[in-house]
Enzyme design. Sequence first.
Site, PDB file in Angstrom:
ATOM      1  N   PRO A   2      -9.546 -52.051  83.679  1.00 45.59           N
ATOM      2  CG  PRO A   2     -10.856 -53.105  85.275  1.00 45.59           C
ATOM      3  CD  PRO A   2     -10.870 -52.654  83.855  1.00 45.59           C
ATOM      4  CD  GLU A   3      -3.097 -50.456  82.750  1.00 48.31           C
ATOM      5  OE1 GLU A   3      -1.909 -50.783  82.904  1.00 48.31           O
ATOM      6  OE2 GLU A   3      -3.425 -49.312  82.387  1.00 48.31           O
ATOM      7  CE  LYS A  57      -4.684 -54.932  80.260  1.00 48.34           C
ATOM      8  NZ  LYS A  57      -4.946 -53.864  79.269  1.00 48.34           N
ATOM      9  NE  ARG A 275      -4.612 -47.179  74.198  1.00 50.38           N
ATOM     10  CZ  ARG A 275      -4.688 -48.274  74.953  1.00 50.38           C
ATOM     11  NH1 ARG A 275      -4.550 -49.474  74.404  1.00 50.38           N
ATOM     12  NH2 ARG A 275      -4.926 -48.194  76.236  1.00 50.38           N
TER      13      ARG A 275
END
Length: 285
Positions: A2-3, A57, A275
């Site tokens: 989750p961000e 976060k 990424r």
Amino acid sequence: MPELPEVTVIVNGLNKKLKGLTFKSVVFDWPKGFQWGNYRDDNLKGAKVTGVERRGKVVLINTNRFTILIHLKLTGQLVYQDEKTRIAGGHPIPPLNRPAPNTTTRATFKFTNRGYLFFNDLRKFGWVRFVESDEEKIASAIGGRLGPDALAISHKEFEERLKKKPKARIKKLLMDQSFVSGIGNIYSDEGLWRAKVHPARIIGSLSDAEIKAIHKGVQDSLKLAIEKGGSSANSFIDSGGEKGLFLSFVKAYHMTGRPCARCKTLIVRKFMDGRSAHFCPKCQV
């Protein structure tokens, strides 16, 4: 993982219910992920929740004695239930409507109102930590000093911090939690698409107008995601048990091979600094 928007949605739901409740006890089955610090179970009994908030976060449950930090990582869930209410958020496996506790439950907090808060984590990547209610102690427990909150940072501070890293790539820096906290792959991609800036751009090459556009693009993306209940990417489910709707509105993230909403050029995906980055090769320069 989750961000910022996803954690914000969970926190907002839990804050409404947990604030004012008093802890009675806790049991846990995973000592490695449950760290008491300088506290013990006797310290928890009688502690009153003063509020639930987000730091980057991480979920913070503040009490009149200490702060409980909870990081959901990849597969974490938080489920609160009492005789009348059930609030759940996080990964949907196991289903959030499955009775708790269950085989994925790592910690069970009991309140004096006969309510329970369950921390479930299928893959055991998340953690619970008890720390003093002190900003430096909290930052240290999270894993280092966090940068300013991505949703709260002003344009001026954002620009000043960027210009201290002239050789860094913009996408990598946006996801650096010590630079600014709360942003990951989704909202760095979306913010840069809105700003029309290529994710591999070097900070020193950005104009003042582009920096302003990045700041606005990131914050607009975060605000929209919160409004839409977060993202269902990474299997996120909000505190009402519903999938977030933000991925219905994305322009770059996970849009590989689809036409750019601005110029119709196909969105591409490339690996940068370990990424993935999703962007329009024509619009984003």
